[in-house]
Design an enzyme around this catalytic site. Structure first.
Site, short mmCIF file in Angstrom:
data_model
loop_
_atom_site.label_atom_id
_atom_site.label_comp_id
_atom_site.label_asym_id
_atom_site.label_seq_id
_atom_site.Cartn_x
_atom_site.Cartn_y
_atom_site.Cartn_z
N CYS A 77 0.82 -1.21 0.00
CA CYS A 77 0.00 0.00 0.00
C CYS A 77 0.86 1.26 0.00
O CYS A 77 0.69 2.14 -0.83
CB CYS A 77 -0.93 -0.01 1.22
SG CYS A 77 -1.87 1.50 1.37
N CYS B 75 -1.53 1.72 -3.10
CA CYS B 75 -2.49 2.81 -2.94
C CYS B 75 -1.89 4.21 -2.91
O CYS B 75 -2.36 5.11 -3.60
CB CYS B 75 -3.27 2.65 -1.62
SG CYS B 75 -3.36 1.00 -0.94
N LYS C 81 0.11 5.41 -6.06
CA LYS C 81 -0.87 5.47 -7.15
C LYS C 81 -1.75 6.71 -7.03
O LYS C 81 -1.95 7.43 -7.99
CB LYS C 81 -1.74 4.21 -7.11
CG LYS C 81 -2.88 4.25 -8.09
CD LYS C 81 -3.97 3.28 -7.72
CE LYS C 81 -4.75 3.72 -6.51
NZ LYS C 81 -5.69 2.69 -6.04
N TYR D 208 -9.12 -3.36 -11.35
CA TYR D 208 -9.03 -1.95 -10.96
C TYR D 208 -7.64 -1.38 -11.14
O TYR D 208 -7.49 -0.21 -11.51
CB TYR D 208 -9.60 -1.73 -9.55
CG TYR D 208 -8.67 -2.07 -8.40
CD1 TYR D 208 -7.87 -1.08 -7.83
CD2 TYR D 208 -8.61 -3.35 -7.86
CE1 TYR D 208 -7.03 -1.38 -6.76
CE2 TYR D 208 -7.78 -3.65 -6.82
CZ TYR D 208 -6.98 -2.67 -6.26
OH TYR D 208 -6.14 -2.96 -5.23
N GLU E 262 -7.04 1.85 -13.52
CA GLU E 262 -6.51 3.06 -12.87
C GLU E 262 -5.25 3.53 -13.59
O GLU E 262 -5.08 4.73 -13.85
CB GLU E 262 -6.19 2.77 -11.40
CG GLU E 262 -7.43 2.66 -10.53
CD GLU E 262 -7.15 2.34 -9.08
OE1 GLU E 262 -7.97 2.68 -8.22
OE2 GLU E 262 -6.09 1.75 -8.78
N HIS F 7 -26.93 21.58 -1.30
CA HIS F 7 -27.06 22.16 -2.64
C HIS F 7 -26.12 23.34 -2.83
O HIS F 7 -25.97 24.12 -1.89
CB HIS F 7 -28.52 22.61 -2.84
CG HIS F 7 -28.78 23.16 -4.20
ND1 HIS F 7 -28.87 22.36 -5.31
CD2 HIS F 7 -28.94 24.45 -4.63
CE1 HIS F 7 -29.10 23.12 -6.38
NE2 HIS F 7 -29.13 24.39 -5.98
N GLU G 159 -26.06 15.43 -3.95
CA GLU G 159 -27.48 15.62 -3.62
C GLU G 159 -28.38 14.72 -4.46
O GLU G 159 -29.50 14.41 -4.07
CB GLU G 159 -27.90 17.09 -3.73
CG GLU G 159 -27.91 17.66 -5.12
CD GLU G 159 -28.30 19.15 -5.14
OE1 GLU G 159 -29.39 19.47 -4.66
OE2 GLU G 159 -27.50 19.96 -5.64
P1 FAD Z 1 1.37 -6.09 1.90
O1 FAD Z 1 1.04 -4.66 2.13
O2 FAD Z 1 1.64 -6.53 0.51
O3 FAD Z 1 2.63 -6.40 2.82
C1 FAD Z 1 3.30 -7.62 2.77
C2 FAD Z 1 4.75 -7.39 3.13
O4 FAD Z 1 5.37 -8.64 3.41
C3 FAD Z 1 5.55 -6.75 2.00
O5 FAD Z 1 6.17 -5.59 2.47
C4 FAD Z 1 6.60 -7.83 1.63
O6 FAD Z 1 7.85 -7.27 1.27
C5 FAD Z 1 6.70 -8.60 2.95
N1 FAD Z 1 7.14 -9.98 2.80
C6 FAD Z 1 6.66 -10.93 1.96
N2 FAD Z 1 7.25 -12.12 2.20
C7 FAD Z 1 8.14 -11.92 3.22
C8 FAD Z 1 9.03 -12.78 3.91
N3 FAD Z 1 9.11 -14.07 3.65
N4 FAD Z 1 9.81 -12.22 4.88
C9 FAD Z 1 9.73 -10.91 5.18
N5 FAD Z 1 8.89 -10.06 4.55
C10 FAD Z 1 8.09 -10.57 3.59
N6 FAD Z 1 -5.96 -1.10 -1.56
C11 FAD Z 1 -6.83 -0.15 -1.18
O7 FAD Z 1 -7.50 -0.31 -0.17
N7 FAD Z 1 -6.98 1.01 -1.91
C12 FAD Z 1 -6.24 1.26 -3.02
O8 FAD Z 1 -6.40 2.31 -3.66
C13 FAD Z 1 -5.31 0.27 -3.44
N8 FAD Z 1 -4.53 0.47 -4.52
C14 FAD Z 1 -3.59 -0.46 -4.90
C15 FAD Z 1 -2.81 -0.20 -6.00
C16 FAD Z 1 -1.86 -1.12 -6.41
C17 FAD Z 1 -1.01 -0.83 -7.60
C18 FAD Z 1 -1.69 -2.33 -5.67
C19 FAD Z 1 -0.68 -3.34 -6.09
C20 FAD Z 1 -2.48 -2.60 -4.55
C21 FAD Z 1 -3.43 -1.66 -4.15
N9 FAD Z 1 -4.27 -1.88 -3.04
C22 FAD Z 1 -5.18 -0.93 -2.67
C23 FAD Z 1 -4.21 -3.16 -2.28
C24 FAD Z 1 -3.38 -3.00 -1.01
O9 FAD Z 1 -2.12 -2.48 -1.32
C25 FAD Z 1 -3.26 -4.35 -0.32
O10 FAD Z 1 -4.55 -4.87 -0.11
C26 FAD Z 1 -2.56 -4.24 1.04
O11 FAD Z 1 -1.29 -3.67 0.89
C27 FAD Z 1 -2.46 -5.63 1.68
O12 FAD Z 1 -1.74 -5.55 2.88
P2 FAD Z 1 -0.97 -6.82 3.45
O13 FAD Z 1 -0.48 -6.44 4.79
O14 FAD Z 1 -1.81 -8.01 3.31
O15 FAD Z 1 0.26 -7.06 2.45
#
Ligand code: FAD
Length: 452
Positions: free
Chosen positions: A42, A47, A50, A179, A183, A437, A442
């Site tokens: 994110c 997010c 972007k 999406y 986007e 308004h 609205e």
């Molecule tokens: P992540 O945020 O992906 O975090 C996982 C972390 O784990 C990463 O930092 C990774 O490096 C780390 N990791 C993985 N494996 C290991 C390991 N073995 N050891 C140590 N570290 C590790 N959501 C919205 O709500 N609104 C938006 O507008 C939106 N826009 C988006 C735009 C794009 C281009 C993308 C790709 C996603 C977007 N999302 C959006 C989705 C949102 O980013 C994800 O839903 C959210 O980040 C999920 O969080 P998470 O904690 O599950 O995983």
């Protein structure tokens, strides 16, 4: 002797960071491993960057609109490297806030990859150290899918690289209909690129309301995006001045950059889950119960790696619920229904609840209210954009089942509509609410005539 903790979190993104912080505040000894950058998808490449790019594109529209309001702006020009550098500075600032928020309650941050080695053990890959953990939380997120291997696939980028392109491509092909694809197509177009959007389906944004899908696709076409449906990429070749992309219908497109945005895959490969007996499903996601528990009681999972509602606020909530439940003695569950969401296309989408098709499929008899109109802001500017507002209402109970908005500030409008709909608001409640308004919102409280 190996070190031991109450909680070892793998992944420092939205879900992992929230879970760590709350568990530590409940008094747990917490270690968190992050192999890339704190903040996760994110903050680092999702997010946040972007939306900053989306804002950049909107200034182009503002400049266009200004003339009708009497403004003349001479010599306006856009500089991509400035945008990327400023975005990077903001992301670095946010990343340091994430770090501070973890350190303040005492979370130990390991800047390395970690893998599971058993139901209660984790190995830090760089140092080889094994940590014993009473609980393990998998919050590893996902990564962009590359799809079937086609010749020249290595010439394409994904959203990860799109945030760091050294120059803004003049011509871009985006593959995908979800999406992220739409986007990026819109933001590249707003920044002045020639854009082709190629998707296998016949319409963008599967599972969104059909009126929304058609409306946004029309607006995108109108803005100059070439939407090529029912097609896929068959090869990419480097040419003297860019890339030649062959499509499955025998046609080809010449571009400078090809971006694949065809879905995301949970990060479970080579994570050692099999050593602990954690089950993953066919797409590599980890199935969990309502408390985020996997089939192994000491191992939980939250966020995109569970492939439920893959949005930041859901990952955060799941992380919070996990920490309160396991370490705070305050068990609660995340409701995965009625999640409001936005798509930052041009114009943007705000949506909550059921689409008309989903509501019909669920057996409801429906009253549909919808309005399409030119937003006031576009009157003097002369921009040919239209707004869409739609309510899906249960004809038997008068309850509003879905609300869909396309147009300026739709993402802001839908947040408040979600409160009302979450409380079970009826169409009569909407009608009773006095309009603000003159606004676009609205329309939500002034639609009196059923469209079907
Ligand atoms: P992540 O945020 O992906 O975090 C996982 C972390 O784990 C990463 O930092 C990774 O490096 C780390 N990791 C993985 N494996 C290991 C390991 N073995 N050891 C140590 N570290 C590790 N959501 C919205 O709500 N609104 C938006 O507008 C939106 N826009 C988006 C735009 C794009 C281009 C993308 C790709 C996603 C977007 N999302 C959006 C989705 C949102 O980013 C994800 O839903 C959210 O980040 C999920 O969080 P998470 O904690 O599950 O995983």
């Amino acid at each position: 002797m190996s070190r031991s903790v109450d909680l070892f979190v793998i992944g420092g993104g939205s879900g992992g960071v929230r879970a760590s912080r709350i568990a530590a505040q409940h008094g747990a000894k917490v270690m968190l491993a992050e192999e890339f950058r704190l903040g996760g998808t994110c903050v680092i490449r999702g997010c946040v960057p972007k939306k900053l790019f989306v804002y950049a594109g909107r200034y182009a529209h503002d400049l266009e609109d200004m003339a009708g309001y009497g403004w003349t702006v001479e010599g306006a020009r856009f500089d991509w490297p400035t945008l990327v550098a400023n975005k990077d500075r903001e992301i670095a600032r946010l990343e340091s806030i994430y770090q501070r928020n973890l350190e303040a309650p005492g979370v130990e941050i390991i800047r390395d990859r970690a893998v599971v080695t058993g139901a209660h053990t984790v190995r830090i890959v760089g140092t080889g150290e094994t940590i014993e953990a009473r609980h393990i939380l998998i919050a590893t997120g996902g990564h962009p899918a590359l799809g079937p291997a086609i010749p020249g696939a290595e010439l394409a980028i994904t959203s990860n690289e799109a945030f760091h392109l050294p120059t803004l491509p003049r011509r871009v092909l985006v593959q995908g209909g979800g999406y992220i694809a739409v986007e990026f197509a819109c933001l590249f177009r707003a920044l002045g690129c020639e854009v082709a959007l190629v998707l296998r389906a016949e319409q963008i944004l599967r599972s969104f309301d059909d009126d929304v899908r058609h409306h946004v696709a029309d607006e995108m076409r109108h803005s100059g995006i070439n939407i090529l449906t029912g097609r896929s990429l068959t090869s990419i070749t480097a040419t003297a001045d860019g890339k030649r992309v062959e499509l499955s219908d025998g046609s080809h497109v010449e571009v400078d950059e090809v971006m694949l945005a065809i879905g995301r895959i949970p990060n479970t490969r080579n994570l050692g889950l099999e050593t602990a007996g954690v089950i993953v499903d066919g797409v590599g996601a980890i199935p969990v119960d309502v408390h985020g528990r996997t089939n192994v009681p000491s191992i939980h999972a939250v966020g995109d790696v569970t492939n439920r509602v893959n949005l930041t606020p859901m990952a955060i909530r799941e992380g919070h619920a996990f920490a309160d439940t396991v370490f705070g003695g305050k068990p609660w569950q995340v409701d995965h229904h009625l999640v409001a969401t936005a798509v930052f296309t041009e114009p943007e989408i705000g949506t909550v609840g059921l689409s008309e098709a989903a509501a019909r499929e669920a057996g409801f008899t429906l009253d549909i209210y919808k309005a399409q109109f030119r937003p006031m802001r576009a009157t003097l500017s002369g921009r040919a954009t239209r707004m869409l507002v739609k309510l899906v209402v249960d004809a038997d109970t008068d309850k509003v089942l879905g609300c869909h908005v396309v147009g300026e500030a739709a993402s802001e409008i839908i947040q408040m509509a979600a409160v009302a709909i979450g409380m079970g608001a009826t169409k009569a409640d909407f009608d009773r609410t006095v309009a603000v308004h003159p606004t676009a919102a609205e329309e939500l409280v002034t639609m009196r005539t059923k469209s079907s």
